[in-house]
Design a protein around this motif. Structure first.
Motif, PDB file in Angstrom:
ATOM      1  N   VAL A 197       0.834  -1.197   0.000  1.00  0.00           N
ATOM      2  CA  VAL A 197       0.000   0.000   0.000  1.00  0.00           C
ATOM      3  C   VAL A 197       0.872   1.250   0.000  1.00  0.00           C
ATOM      4  N   GLN A 198       1.918   1.253   0.806  1.00  0.00           N
ATOM      5  CA  GLN A 198       2.784   2.424   0.898  1.00  0.00           C
ATOM      6  C   GLN A 198       3.495   2.699  -0.425  1.00  0.00           C
ATOM      7  N   GLN A 199       3.907   1.645  -1.131  1.00  0.00           N
ATOM      8  CA  GLN A 199       4.605   1.839  -2.405  1.00  0.00           C
ATOM      9  C   GLN A 199       3.665   2.427  -3.456  1.00  0.00           C
ATOM     10  N   VAL A 200       2.430   1.957  -3.483  1.00  0.00           N
ATOM     11  CA  VAL A 200       1.462   2.519  -4.426  1.00  0.00           C
ATOM     12  C   VAL A 200       1.150   3.968  -4.066  1.00  0.00           C
ATOM     13  N   ALA A 201       1.001   4.247  -2.788  1.00  0.00           N
ATOM     14  CA  ALA A 201       0.711   5.614  -2.348  1.00  0.00           C
ATOM     15  C   ALA A 201       1.835   6.564  -2.738  1.00  0.00           C
ATOM     16  N   ARG A 202       3.084   6.099  -2.637  1.00  0.00           N
ATOM     17  CA  ARG A 202       4.209   6.952  -3.038  1.00  0.00           C
ATOM     18  C   ARG A 202       4.204   7.177  -4.542  1.00  0.00           C
ATOM     19  N   LEU A 203       3.908   6.133  -5.305  1.00  0.00           N
ATOM     20  CA  LEU A 203       3.883   6.264  -6.762  1.00  0.00           C
ATOM     21  C   LEU A 203       2.827   7.272  -7.204  1.00  0.00           C
ATOM     22  N   LEU A 204       1.680   7.264  -6.530  1.00  0.00           N
ATOM     23  CA  LEU A 204       0.576   8.157  -6.888  1.00  0.00           C
ATOM     24  C   LEU A 204       0.613   9.475  -6.122  1.00  0.00           C
ATOM     25  N   GLN A 205       1.601   9.615  -5.240  1.00  0.00           N
ATOM     26  CA  GLN A 205       1.764  10.846  -4.452  1.00  0.00           C
ATOM     27  C   GLN A 205       0.526  11.149  -3.608  1.00  0.00           C
ATOM     28  N   ILE A 206       0.043  10.123  -2.905  1.00  0.00           N
ATOM     29  CA  ILE A 206      -1.100  10.307  -1.997  1.00  0.00           C
ATOM     30  C   ILE A 206      -0.757   9.828  -0.589  1.00  0.00           C
ATOM     31  N   GLU A 207       0.544   9.759  -0.247  1.00  0.00           N
ATOM     32  CA  GLU A 207       0.929   9.288   1.098  1.00  0.00           C
ATOM     33  C   GLU A 207       0.310  10.145   2.185  1.00  0.00           C
ATOM     34  N   GLN A 208       0.217  11.472   1.964  1.00  0.00           N
ATOM     35  CA  GLN A 208      -0.277  12.371   3.001  1.00  0.00           C
ATOM     36  C   GLN A 208      -1.778  12.269   3.222  1.00  0.00           C
ATOM     37  N   PHE A 209      -2.475  11.504   2.342  1.00  0.00           N
ATOM     38  CA  PHE A 209      -3.924  11.384   2.467  1.00  0.00           C
ATOM     39  C   PHE A 209      -4.366  10.030   3.024  1.00  0.00           C
ATOM     40  N   LEU A 210      -3.456   9.183   3.419  1.00  0.00           N
ATOM     41  CA  LEU A 210      -3.805   7.813   3.798  1.00  0.00           C
ATOM     42  C   LEU A 210      -4.762   7.742   4.980  1.00  0.00           C
ATOM     43  N   ASP A 211      -4.740   8.738   5.861  1.00  0.00           N
ATOM     44  CA  ASP A 211      -5.620   8.708   7.036  1.00  0.00           C
ATOM     45  C   ASP A 211      -6.946   9.432   6.799  1.00  0.00           C
ATOM     46  N   ARG A 212      -7.129   9.990   5.593  1.00  0.00           N
ATOM     47  CA  ARG A 212      -8.368  10.712   5.308  1.00  0.00           C
ATOM     48  C   ARG A 212      -9.434   9.772   4.748  1.00  0.00           C
ATOM     49  N   ARG A 213     -10.672  10.236   4.812  1.00  0.00           N
ATOM     50  CA  ARG A 213     -11.774   9.525   4.177  1.00  0.00           C
ATOM     51  C   ARG A 213     -12.101  10.200   2.844  1.00  0.00           C
TER      52      ARG A 213
END
Length: 378
Positions: A130-146
């Motif tokens: 999950v973290q690798q995909v989030a970094r690729l899509l540049q959404i790491e900072q949104f992981l805790d949001r709904r």
């Protein structure tokens, strides 16, 4: 490789897809484009297993998918409306499919190909993916949001990430950018192409937007009324349309069409229509032609006040777009659309237009007459 052989789909007496044959190569990004209701989304749903074909075969690497349940087809679909779970965080939306999948890929590395597998998912393996995909899509900072706390572009990245994190054999994308504003669409479609090249995963992308089709696909499949009209590279589709429908659908503004008949006088063949007469280029003199034709002229192939004007008309409307201007004229032949990059006439001004290049179609069948584009002058 994805192959569709004689695939048909009927809802009662309504034919949605009519005996369609299509091959999507390994790692290719193929764009299905066509007007609403032509069968694009239905075709994706057949591949994903959300609908059953009335007849035909759907093969993935030679194996028939029709007998497999959707969860066993190893395809991931991105929907037009995002389809995110509103009560879950971005992290949980990305991890949702992995938590229900056996076996789980332990890491993405090597562009997610040749990956090691383990019998049961571990928290560390799931988190890593999950973290690798989030970094690729540049959404790491949104992981805790709904999802309700995200913008449209951020929601779209989450929807893409949920498909990407599964590392499927095929991505299916059903108009994923239709809910975004124009600037964000341009940015996101570029990113999707870059991600697809990085991941090297076969992708079928559906859109009704010809700009998306021309800029994204390695090949375009143009559909109309459940039938494939042409499958080729974007430039081939633009320069050598197979028929009148493809010629009119691809290109903005739309190609100008006028009925005409070939007429021979003094040993030369000319195309004569209402209010115009255009001589065939010398190299095409003597070529057999059907008795009734349709001439197609792209707006950029008309020259304002050029030598030997073919059309005479009055400017009705002008659209200034910065680096280019679109003008709409009334002529004895009918409405004429012209794209200009230099001087521009004013409304109600009378103008003449020469023709640089044109296409010919059989008026009865609608098919293009080869060669597809006849050049009058460069």
């Amino acid at each position: 490789m994805l192959e569709l052989k004689q695939v048909a789909k009927h809802f009662g007496e309504q034919t949605v897809l009519a005996s369609l044959d299509l091959c999507v190569g390994d790692q290719e990004l193929l764009v299905l484009v066509g007007p609403s209701g032509c069968g694009k989304s239905t075709l994706l749903r057949l591949i994903a297993g959300l609908e059953e074909p009335t007849s035909g075969q759907i093969l993935l690497d030679g194996q028939d998918l029709i007998l497999r349940a959707p969860k066993d087809r190893d395809v991931a679909m991105v929907f037009q409306n995002y389809a995110l779970y509103p009560h879950l965080t971005v992290y949980d939306n990305l991890a949702f499919g992995l938590r229900r999948r056996r076996p789980l890929t332990t890491k993405l590395g090597e562009m997610w190909r040749g990956l090691t597998q383990q019998a049961c998912p571990t928290r560390a393996a799931l988190d890593n993916q999950v973290q690798q995909v989030a970094r690729l899509l540049q959404i790491e900072q949104f992981l805790d949001r709904r999802p309700s706390e995200l913008s449209g572009g951020q929601k779209q990245r989450v929807a893409l990430g949920r498909a990407m994190v599964r590392n499927p054999k095929i991505y299916l994308m059903d108009e994923p950018l239709s809910n975004l504003d124009a600037q964000l669409r341009t940015q996101t479609r570029t990113q999707i192409v870059q991600w697809q090249h990085q991941l090297a995963t076969t992708t079928v992308y559906v859109t009704h937007d010809q700009t998306e089709a021309m800029t994204m696909g390695s090949r375009i499949a143009v559909m109309n009324r459940g039938c494939l009209q042409q499958v080729a590279t974007p430039l081939t589709v633009y320069r050598e349309p197979a028929n009148i429908f493809v010629a009119g659908f691809i290109g903005e503004p739309q190609m100008n069409f006028f009925p005409c008949v070939p007429t021979v006088a003094l040993g030369r063949t000319s195309l004569v229509g209402e209010g115009f007469c255009l001589s065939l280029p010398p190299q095409f003199q003597g070529v057999p032609l059907p008795p009734r034709l349709t001439i197609g002229i792209r707006p950029e192939h008309l020259v304002l006040n050029g030598q030997d004007p073919v059309f005479q008309g009055r400017v009705e409307f002008v659209e200034t777009l910065g680096r280019e201007t679109l003008i709409f004229c009334a002529t004895p032949s009918g409405p004429l659309r012209v794209r200009l990059t230099s001087e521009c006439p004013r409304p109600d001004e009378s103008c003449g237009f020469a023709v640089q290049a044109f296409h010919l179609f059989d008026e009865t069948s609608g098919l293009s007459i080869k060669p597809s584009r006849l050049v009058v002058s460069e």
